[in-house]
Write a protein that holds these residues in place. Structure first.
Motif, PDB file in Angstrom:
ATOM      1  N   ALA A  18     -50.556  -8.830 -60.125  1.00 27.91           N
ATOM      2  CA  ALA A  18     -50.398 -10.188 -59.613  1.00 27.91           C
ATOM      3  C   ALA A  18     -49.455 -10.205 -58.410  1.00 27.91           C
ATOM      4  N   GLY A  19     -48.363  -9.437 -58.512  1.00 27.34           N
ATOM      5  CA  GLY A  19     -47.431  -9.361 -57.389  1.00 27.34           C
ATOM      6  C   GLY A  19     -48.076  -8.786 -56.153  1.00 27.34           C
ATOM      7  N   ALA A  20     -48.944  -7.798 -56.351  1.00 27.58           N
ATOM      8  CA  ALA A  20     -49.643  -7.200 -55.206  1.00 27.58           C
ATOM      9  C   ALA A  20     -50.575  -8.211 -54.551  1.00 27.58           C
ATOM     10  N   ILE A  21     -51.291  -8.976 -55.368  1.00 24.06           N
ATOM     11  CA  ILE A  21     -52.197  -9.993 -54.833  1.00 24.06           C
ATOM     12  C   ILE A  21     -51.424 -11.075 -54.086  1.00 24.06           C
ATOM     13  N   GLY A  22     -50.394 -11.606 -54.752  1.00 25.25           N
ATOM     14  CA  GLY A  22     -49.602 -12.671 -54.132  1.00 25.25           C
ATOM     15  C   GLY A  22     -48.878 -12.208 -52.888  1.00 25.25           C
ATOM     16  N   GLY A  23     -48.293 -11.008 -52.936  1.00 27.45           N
ATOM     17  CA  GLY A  23     -47.546 -10.499 -51.797  1.00 27.45           C
ATOM     18  C   GLY A  23     -48.419 -10.176 -50.608  1.00 27.45           C
ATOM     19  N   SER A  24     -49.557  -9.532 -50.851  1.00 22.75           N
ATOM     20  CA  SER A  24     -50.446  -9.173 -49.741  1.00 22.75           C
ATOM     21  C   SER A  24     -51.078 -10.408 -49.115  1.00 22.75           C
ATOM     22  N   THR A  25     -51.453 -11.374 -49.956  1.00 31.90           N
ATOM     23  CA  THR A  25     -52.012 -12.621 -49.423  1.00 31.90           C
ATOM     24  C   THR A  25     -50.967 -13.365 -48.597  1.00 31.90           C
ATOM     25  N   ALA A  26     -49.728 -13.396 -49.099  1.00 36.73           N
ATOM     26  CA  ALA A  26     -48.648 -14.052 -48.362  1.00 36.73           C
ATOM     27  C   ALA A  26     -48.385 -13.365 -47.029  1.00 36.73           C
ATOM     28  N   LEU A  27     -48.473 -12.035 -47.002  1.00 37.98           N
ATOM     29  CA  LEU A  27     -48.237 -11.295 -45.763  1.00 37.98           C
ATOM     30  C   LEU A  27     -49.292 -11.636 -44.715  1.00 37.98           C
ATOM     31  N   VAL A  28     -50.559 -11.639 -45.123  1.00 35.97           N
ATOM     32  CA  VAL A  28     -51.627 -11.971 -44.174  1.00 35.97           C
ATOM     33  C   VAL A  28     -51.479 -13.407 -43.692  1.00 35.97           C
ATOM     34  N   SER A  29     -51.197 -14.317 -44.613  1.00 32.54           N
ATOM     35  CA  SER A  29     -51.016 -15.720 -44.251  1.00 32.54           C
ATOM     36  C   SER A  29     -49.836 -15.898 -43.303  1.00 32.54           C
ATOM     37  N   HIS A  30     -48.750 -15.167 -43.576  1.00 32.10           N
ATOM     38  CA  HIS A  30     -47.577 -15.234 -42.694  1.00 32.10           C
ATOM     39  C   HIS A  30     -47.904 -14.732 -41.290  1.00 32.10           C
ATOM     40  N   LEU A  31     -48.633 -13.625 -41.193  1.00 31.68           N
ATOM     41  CA  LEU A  31     -48.989 -13.080 -39.884  1.00 31.68           C
ATOM     42  C   LEU A  31     -49.879 -14.047 -39.110  1.00 31.68           C
ATOM     43  N   VAL A  32     -50.771 -14.734 -39.816  1.00 30.74           N
ATOM     44  CA  VAL A  32     -51.614 -15.744 -39.171  1.00 30.74           C
ATOM     45  C   VAL A  32     -50.756 -16.882 -38.633  1.00 30.74           C
ATOM     46  N   LYS A  33     -49.825 -17.358 -39.453  1.00 31.33           N
ATOM     47  CA  LYS A  33     -48.933 -18.443 -39.031  1.00 31.33           C
ATOM     48  C   LYS A  33     -48.088 -18.026 -37.829  1.00 31.33           C
ATOM     49  N   ALA A  34     -47.486 -16.841 -37.912  1.00 36.68           N
ATOM     50  CA  ALA A  34     -46.620 -16.364 -36.832  1.00 36.68           C
ATOM     51  C   ALA A  34     -47.412 -16.172 -35.545  1.00 36.68           C
ATOM     52  N   GLY A  35     -48.611 -15.612 -35.642  1.00 38.03           N
ATOM     53  CA  GLY A  35     -49.432 -15.410 -34.453  1.00 38.03           C
ATOM     54  C   GLY A  35     -49.859 -16.716 -33.818  1.00 38.03           C
ATOM     55  N   THR A  36     -50.230 -17.679 -34.651  1.00 39.20           N
ATOM     56  CA  THR A  36     -50.616 -18.988 -34.131  1.00 39.20           C
ATOM     57  C   THR A  36     -49.451 -19.656 -33.425  1.00 39.20           C
ATOM     58  N   ARG A  37     -48.266 -19.551 -33.999  1.00 41.93           N
ATOM     59  CA  ARG A  37     -47.084 -20.153 -33.372  1.00 41.93           C
ATOM     60  C   ARG A  37     -46.750 -19.500 -32.038  1.00 41.93           C
ATOM     61  N   MET A  38     -46.936 -18.191 -31.940  1.00 40.91           N
ATOM     62  CA  MET A  38     -46.703 -17.522 -30.659  1.00 40.91           C
ATOM     63  C   MET A  38     -47.637 -18.072 -29.583  1.00 40.91           C
ATOM     64  N   ALA A  39     -48.891 -18.285 -29.968  1.00 44.72           N
ATOM     65  CA  ALA A  39     -49.854 -18.831 -29.016  1.00 44.72           C
ATOM     66  C   ALA A  39     -49.474 -20.247 -28.616  1.00 44.72           C
ATOM     67  N   VAL A  40     -49.054 -21.050 -29.585  1.00 40.14           N
ATOM     68  CA  VAL A  40     -48.668 -22.435 -29.308  1.00 40.14           C
ATOM     69  C   VAL A  40     -47.449 -22.486 -28.402  1.00 40.14           C
ATOM     70  N   ASN A  41     -46.535 -21.524 -28.547  1.00 37.17           N
ATOM     71  CA  ASN A  41     -45.309 -21.520 -27.748  1.00 37.17           C
ATOM     72  C   ASN A  41     -45.542 -21.178 -26.284  1.00 37.17           C
ATOM     73  N   THR A  42     -46.749 -20.774 -25.922  1.00 42.60           N
ATOM     74  CA  THR A  42     -47.035 -20.572 -24.501  1.00 42.60           C
ATOM     75  C   THR A  42     -47.264 -21.901 -23.804  1.00 42.60           C
ATOM     76  N   SER A  43     -47.404 -22.978 -24.578  1.00 40.82           N
ATOM     77  CA  SER A  43     -47.555 -24.319 -24.006  1.00 40.82           C
ATOM     78  C   SER A  43     -46.176 -24.871 -23.688  1.00 40.82           C
ATOM     79  N   PRO A  44     -45.988 -25.506 -22.522  1.00 40.96           N
ATOM     80  CA  PRO A  44     -44.659 -25.965 -22.124  1.00 40.96           C
ATOM     81  C   PRO A  44     -44.151 -27.176 -22.908  1.00 40.96           C
ATOM     82  N   GLU A  45     -45.052 -27.960 -23.510  1.00 40.52           N
ATOM     83  CA  GLU A  45     -44.595 -29.169 -24.223  1.00 40.52           C
ATOM     84  C   GLU A  45     -44.304 -28.835 -25.684  1.00 40.52           C
ATOM     85  N   PRO A  46     -43.386 -29.613 -26.320  1.00 38.98           N
ATOM     86  CA  PRO A  46     -42.971 -29.302 -27.689  1.00 38.98           C
ATOM     87  C   PRO A  46     -43.829 -29.954 -28.778  1.00 38.98           C
TER      88      PRO A  46
END
Length: 205
Positions: A101-129
């Motif tokens: 269960a820990g492996a499932i939850g942890g790996s899913t959380a890692l992929v979800s986190h990377l998606v969130k972080a990557g999306t935020r990096m893309a959004v931060n290229t926009s000058p408005e907040p």
């Protein structure tokens, strides 16, 4: 097998906002809404710490560039939280080994986190907040809605979380060029600060 959908959903949500997951699950358990929430998540001290950290995340997550720094700092925290919550859920139900269960939850959380972080990096290229604020609000509401739904219909919530995870991966791949642009800008700012600290001239472009 009945705990797998909730484990997967909590892992996906933990990758976006781990503190909200702990807080929501703890409140659902403490108020008697759900009997599936482990007692460890219902403790008063755990709820208080989760609430304080959740408020910190709410603020940091809506400020351009600060959100990306926050995401970087949580690259280990969110997957770890997802693994711990998943293991606790499995341990309480007894229907799945805690390690799996820990492996499932942890790996899913890692992929979800990377998606969130990557999306935020893309959004931060926009000058408005405002795009950062909008994305953060959508993420907060999404986590709250899916986790709440998972308490009453874990299978359907897991399907929704899976679809959102796949869509997030597709979006990150689509925004790859903007993510690279963000990383170049961040590297350039770090180099400028380093040269400013040493007094060296900035090389001509």
């Amino acid at each position: 097998m009945s705990v797998i959908p909730l484990v997967f959903t909590s892992g996906w949500a933990s990758g976006i906002n781990a503190y909200a997951v702990v807080l929501l699950l703890g409140l659902f358990g403490a108020t008697g809404v759900s009997d599936d929430v482990p007692a460890a998540l219902q403790r008063t001290d755990v709820l208080i710490v989760a609430a304080v950290l959740f408020l910190c995340e709410v603020i940091a997550d809506k400020v351009p560039y600060v959100d990306s720094v926050w995401d970087t700092a949580h690259t280990v925290i969110r997957p770890l939280a997802g693994a711990v919550v998943a293991a606790l859920l499995a341990g309480e139900s007894g229907s799945l080994p805690e390690l799996a269960a820990g492996a499932i939850g942890g790996s899913t959380a890692l992929v979800s986190h990377l998606v969130k972080a990557g999306t935020r990096m893309a959004v931060n290229t926009s000058p408005e907040p405002f795009s950062n604020i909008g994305m953060s609000v959508v993420e907060d509401l999404g986590v709250a809605g899916v986790i709440t739904f998972a308490i009453f219909n874990p299978v359907a919530a897991a399907v929704i979380a899976g679809v959102l995870l796949v869509l997030g991966i597709v979006v990150v791949l689509f925004l790859a060029s903007r993510i690279r642009r963000f990383l170049r800008r961040r590297a350039q700012r770090r180099e400028e600060k380093r040269l400013a600290g040493t007094g060296e001239p900035w090389p001509p472009g």
